[in-house]
Write a protein that holds these residues in place. Structure first.
Motif, PDB file in Angstrom:
ATOM      1  N   TRP A 158      -9.421  26.029 131.671  1.00  0.00           N
ATOM      2  CA  TRP A 158      -9.380  25.937 130.023  1.00  0.00           C
ATOM      3  C   TRP A 158     -10.548  26.927 129.514  1.00  0.00           C
ATOM      4  CZ3 TRP A 158     -11.022  21.028 126.626  1.00  0.00           C
ATOM      5  CH2 TRP A 158     -10.704  21.141 125.217  1.00  0.00           C
ATOM      6  N   SER A 159     -11.695  26.813 129.980  1.00  0.00           N
ATOM      7  CA  SER A 159     -12.637  27.687 129.649  1.00  0.00           C
ATOM      8  C   SER A 159     -12.049  28.977 129.987  1.00  0.00           C
ATOM      9  CB  SER A 159     -14.006  27.471 130.712  1.00  0.00           C
ATOM     10  OG  SER A 159     -14.879  28.555 130.329  1.00  0.00           O
ATOM     11  N   SER A 160     -11.476  29.514 130.995  1.00  0.00           N
ATOM     12  CA  SER A 160     -11.246  30.723 131.181  1.00  0.00           C
ATOM     13  C   SER A 160     -10.065  31.304 129.882  1.00  0.00           C
ATOM     14  CB  SER A 160     -10.485  30.910 132.455  1.00  0.00           C
ATOM     15  OG  SER A 160     -11.201  30.916 133.547  1.00  0.00           O
ATOM     16  N   THR A 161      -9.282  30.312 129.698  1.00  0.00           N
ATOM     17  CA  THR A 161      -7.971  30.657 128.646  1.00  0.00           C
ATOM     18  C   THR A 161      -8.772  30.862 127.285  1.00  0.00           C
ATOM     19  OG1 THR A 161      -6.490  29.282 129.659  1.00  0.00           O
ATOM     20  CG2 THR A 161      -6.245  29.667 127.494  1.00  0.00           C
ATOM     21  N   VAL A 162      -9.654  29.979 126.929  1.00  0.00           N
ATOM     22  CA  VAL A 162     -10.414  30.127 125.735  1.00  0.00           C
ATOM     23  C   VAL A 162     -11.284  31.623 125.621  1.00  0.00           C
ATOM     24  CG1 VAL A 162     -12.426  29.443 124.345  1.00  0.00           C
ATOM     25  CG2 VAL A 162     -10.839  27.761 125.391  1.00  0.00           C
ATOM     26  N   ALA A 169     -15.743  37.307 122.218  1.00  0.00           N
ATOM     27  CA  ALA A 169     -16.046  37.078 123.899  1.00  0.00           C
ATOM     28  C   ALA A 169     -15.439  38.385 124.627  1.00  0.00           C
ATOM     29  CB  ALA A 169     -15.284  35.856 124.477  1.00  0.00           C
ATOM     30  N   LEU A 170     -14.389  38.873 124.470  1.00  0.00           N
ATOM     31  CA  LEU A 170     -13.793  40.105 124.888  1.00  0.00           C
ATOM     32  C   LEU A 170     -14.941  41.539 124.784  1.00  0.00           C
ATOM     33  CD1 LEU A 170      -9.813  39.567 124.541  1.00  0.00           C
ATOM     34  CD2 LEU A 170     -11.424  39.375 126.667  1.00  0.00           C
ATOM     35  N   LYS A 171     -15.011  41.699 123.417  1.00  0.00           N
ATOM     36  CA  LYS A 171     -16.114  42.539 122.940  1.00  0.00           C
ATOM     37  C   LYS A 171     -17.317  42.534 124.056  1.00  0.00           C
ATOM     38  CE  LYS A 171     -17.855  44.803 118.938  1.00  0.00           C
ATOM     39  NZ  LYS A 171     -18.027  44.756 117.429  1.00  0.00           N
ATOM     40  N   LEU A 193     -10.959  39.626 132.739  1.00  0.00           N
ATOM     41  CA  LEU A 193     -10.893  41.141 132.843  1.00  0.00           C
ATOM     42  C   LEU A 193      -9.511  41.791 132.360  1.00  0.00           C
ATOM     43  CD1 LEU A 193     -12.780  41.419 136.227  1.00  0.00           C
ATOM     44  CD2 LEU A 193     -13.798  41.446 133.953  1.00  0.00           C
ATOM     45  N   ILE A 194      -8.602  40.841 132.675  1.00  0.00           N
ATOM     46  CA  ILE A 194      -6.943  41.432 132.232  1.00  0.00           C
ATOM     47  C   ILE A 194      -7.105  41.430 130.669  1.00  0.00           C
ATOM     48  CG2 ILE A 194      -4.623  40.736 132.150  1.00  0.00           C
ATOM     49  CD1 ILE A 194      -5.229  39.065 134.643  1.00  0.00           C
ATOM     50  N   ASN A 195      -7.596  40.702 130.059  1.00  0.00           N
ATOM     51  CA  ASN A 195      -7.401  40.659 128.505  1.00  0.00           C
ATOM     52  C   ASN A 195      -8.564  41.821 127.992  1.00  0.00           C
ATOM     53  OD1 ASN A 195      -6.110  38.079 129.230  1.00  0.00           O
ATOM     54  ND2 ASN A 195      -6.129  37.915 127.130  1.00  0.00           N
ATOM     55  N   ALA A 196      -9.685  41.834 128.816  1.00  0.00           N
ATOM     56  CA  ALA A 196     -10.715  42.938 128.335  1.00  0.00           C
ATOM     57  C   ALA A 196     -10.272  44.506 128.727  1.00  0.00           C
ATOM     58  CB  ALA A 196     -12.044  42.753 128.942  1.00  0.00           C
ATOM     59  N   GLY A 197      -8.966  44.546 129.610  1.00  0.00           N
ATOM     60  CA  GLY A 197      -8.718  45.898 129.896  1.00  0.00           C
ATOM     61  C   GLY A 197      -9.503  46.404 130.931  1.00  0.00           C
ATOM     62  N   LEU A 198      -9.985  45.681 132.089  1.00  0.00           N
ATOM     63  CA  LEU A 198     -10.895  46.215 132.889  1.00  0.00           C
ATOM     64  C   LEU A 198     -10.410  45.931 134.430  1.00  0.00           C
ATOM     65  CD1 LEU A 198     -14.168  44.824 131.428  1.00  0.00           C
ATOM     66  CD2 LEU A 198     -13.370  46.923 131.265  1.00  0.00           C
ATOM     67  N   THR A 199      -9.190  45.993 134.683  1.00  0.00           N
ATOM     68  CA  THR A 199      -8.600  45.384 135.941  1.00  0.00           C
ATOM     69  C   THR A 199      -7.690  46.762 136.633  1.00  0.00           C
ATOM     70  OG1 THR A 199      -6.568  44.698 135.125  1.00  0.00           O
ATOM     71  CG2 THR A 199      -8.218  43.089 135.586  1.00  0.00           C
ATOM     72  N   LYS A 200      -7.356  47.622 135.859  1.00  0.00           N
ATOM     73  CA  LYS A 200      -6.434  48.926 136.289  1.00  0.00           C
ATOM     74  C   LYS A 200      -7.117  49.751 137.380  1.00  0.00           C
ATOM     75  CE  LYS A 200      -3.203  52.191 135.010  1.00  0.00           C
ATOM     76  NZ  LYS A 200      -2.367  52.925 133.626  1.00  0.00           N
ATOM     77  N   GLY A 201      -6.518  49.623 138.645  1.00  0.00           N
ATOM     78  CA  GLY A 201      -6.997  50.180 139.573  1.00  0.00           C
ATOM     79  C   GLY A 201      -8.294  49.963 140.459  1.00  0.00           C
ATOM     80  N   VAL A 202      -8.731  48.628 139.716  1.00  0.00           N
ATOM     81  CA  VAL A 202     -10.262  48.034 140.223  1.00  0.00           C
ATOM     82  C   VAL A 202     -10.053  46.950 141.482  1.00  0.00           C
ATOM     83  CG1 VAL A 202     -12.074  46.889 139.436  1.00  0.00           C
ATOM     84  CG2 VAL A 202     -10.838  48.399 137.823  1.00  0.00           C
ATOM     85  N   PRO A 203     -10.570  47.265 142.465  1.00  0.00           N
ATOM     86  CA  PRO A 203     -10.679  46.098 143.613  1.00  0.00           C
ATOM     87  C   PRO A 203     -11.223  44.767 143.201  1.00  0.00           C
ATOM     88  CG  PRO A 203     -11.301  48.455 144.471  1.00  0.00           C
ATOM     89  CD  PRO A 203     -11.435  48.329 143.091  1.00  0.00           C
ATOM     90  N   LEU A 204     -10.922  43.821 143.384  1.00  0.00           N
ATOM     91  CA  LEU A 204     -11.405  42.708 142.823  1.00  0.00           C
ATOM     92  C   LEU A 204     -10.783  41.469 143.484  1.00  0.00           C
ATOM     93  CD1 LEU A 204      -8.932  41.879 140.806  1.00  0.00           C
ATOM     94  CD2 LEU A 204      -9.858  42.911 139.264  1.00  0.00           C
ATOM     95  N   THR A 205     -11.736  40.222 143.103  1.00  0.00           N
ATOM     96  CA  THR A 205     -10.924  38.827 143.781  1.00  0.00           C
ATOM     97  C   THR A 205     -11.028  37.893 142.719  1.00  0.00           C
ATOM     98  OG1 THR A 205     -11.019  37.524 145.500  1.00  0.00           O
ATOM     99  CG2 THR A 205     -13.178  38.107 144.698  1.00  0.00           C
ATOM    100  N   GLY A 206     -10.417  36.648 143.149  1.00  0.00           N
ATOM    101  CA  GLY A 206     -10.560  35.312 142.337  1.00  0.00           C
ATOM    102  C   GLY A 206      -9.805  34.606 142.866  1.00  0.00           C
ATOM    103  N   SER A 207      -9.497  33.306 142.101  1.00  0.00           N
ATOM    104  CA  SER A 207      -8.759  32.421 142.648  1.00  0.00           C
ATOM    105  C   SER A 207      -7.363  32.928 143.143  1.00  0.00           C
ATOM    106  CB  SER A 207      -8.490  31.268 141.564  1.00  0.00           C
ATOM    107  OG  SER A 207      -7.430  30.294 142.256  1.00  0.00           O
ATOM    108  N   PRO A 208      -6.752  32.533 144.422  1.00  0.00           N
ATOM    109  CA  PRO A 208      -5.542  32.930 144.865  1.00  0.00           C
ATOM    110  C   PRO A 208      -4.528  32.623 143.855  1.00  0.00           C
ATOM    111  CG  PRO A 208      -6.803  31.883 146.629  1.00  0.00           C
ATOM    112  CD  PRO A 208      -7.500  31.722 145.440  1.00  0.00           C
ATOM    113  N   GLU A 215      -2.753  41.302 140.042  1.00  0.00           N
ATOM    114  CA  GLU A 215      -2.040  42.382 140.315  1.00  0.00           C
ATOM    115  C   GLU A 215      -0.965  43.084 139.529  1.00  0.00           C
ATOM    116  OE1 GLU A 215      -1.972  41.710 145.170  1.00  0.00           O
ATOM    117  OE2 GLU A 215      -0.193  40.818 144.033  1.00  0.00           O
ATOM    118  N   ASN A 216      -0.452  42.322 138.662  1.00  0.00           N
ATOM    119  CA  ASN A 216       0.464  42.854 137.299  1.00  0.00           C
ATOM    120  C   ASN A 216      -0.256  43.457 136.384  1.00  0.00           C
ATOM    121  OD1 ASN A 216       2.902  41.562 138.706  1.00  0.00           O
ATOM    122  ND2 ASN A 216       2.505  39.605 137.524  1.00  0.00           N
ATOM    123  N   ALA A 217      -1.695  43.190 136.328  1.00  0.00           N
ATOM    124  CA  ALA A 217      -2.416  43.907 135.202  1.00  0.00           C
ATOM    125  C   ALA A 217      -3.266  45.100 135.961  1.00  0.00           C
ATOM    126  CB  ALA A 217      -3.653  42.899 134.839  1.00  0.00           C
TER     127      ALA A 217
END
Length: 259
Positions: A158-162, A169-171, A193-208, A215-217
């Protein structure tokens, strides 16, 4: 674990303190609001959750974490550093509280940044059960005028969605990343990071569970506890030692980038 005065323990009484008549009235009231008659067949499908012990019995208190705070070797290690946690209701408890205490006990100024519509406090969750009232330091809009040495985004669905759908928050997150100061996310918190536009080509991790979203982002998902690249540190989950390793990597980054 002894919590800071900024973290207020929410104590909820169990149903044992009340008699069956009370709970029958509560059930009737709930069913009435939903348009369910207590004598109808649908009442055999839906029933109120009556106590915390009932939640525990059915596994709603989530996984049990065994993380303990490491010994503080230097109480002034992060004096002069300002750490901000960006969160809303139902953030995953251990992902904020552990880091909050870690940096507070080492001299940092630690703030909890929440949505503007929150009336002064948010609640943490352990899986889906509310656990701790948490006092807000300032809201997302106010935080835009502050300088944080590290900005941390815990998970909790819920927190992440908000957070990921709040323009302020994104700004704030985009501002932190472009400032070259540290931005760190963990578990489902990495979806911001998806909504903030910070994922393209970036190595990262998170919940499986969010791997396909990342990956879609355009993100390069790594199934490992921590991924650190530039001024972005992402953590996989609160399971095992992942959360502890995420916080330690943040501490290492802050110590290595003191200028």
């Amino acid at each position: 674990m002894r919590f800071s005065s900024l973290l207020l323990l929410s104590i909820v009484g169990s149903c044992s303190a009340f008699d069956s008549k009370y709970w029958k009235e509560q059930q009737d009231q709930l069913f009435g609001s939903l348009g369910i008659r207590s004598d109808a067949p649908s009442s055999q499908v839906f029933s109120p959750v009556l106590s915390l012990s009932e939640e525990d019995t059915n596994g709603l208190d989530g996984m049990h974490y065994n993380e303990t705070q490491p010994t503080v070797k230097d109480k002034k290690e992060f004096v002069g550093k300002k750490i901000g946690f960006v969160a809303s209701h139902c953030y995953e408890e251990i992902e904020l509280v552990y880091g909050y205490l870690y940096f507070l006990r080492r001299g940092a100024t630690v703030e909890i940044i929440t949505p503007s519509w929150v009336p002064g406090k948010i609640v943490s969750c352990k899986f889906v059960r509310a656990s701790l009232w948490t006092k807000s330091s300032r809201n997302f809009d106010q935080a835009l005028n502050e300088k944080y040495d590290a900005l941390l985004v815990p998970g909790g669905v819920w927190s992440s969605t908000v957070v990921r759908t709040d323009s302020s928050a994104l700004k704030l997150i985009q501002q932190q990343k472009s400032s070259k100061r540290l931005l760190a996310t963990v578990c489902s918190g990495t979806t911001v990071l998806i909504n903030a536009g910070l994922t393209k080509g970036v190595p990262l991790t998170g919940s499986p569970s969010i791997r396909i979203d990342l990956e879609n982002a355009g993100g390069n998902y790594k199934d490992q506890p921590v991924v650190s690249i530039g001024n972005l540190i992402t953590g996989r989950s609160p399971q095992g030692r992942d959360n502890e390793l995420w916080i330690q990597e943040i501490a290492n980054w802050l110590n290595a980038n003191r200028n």
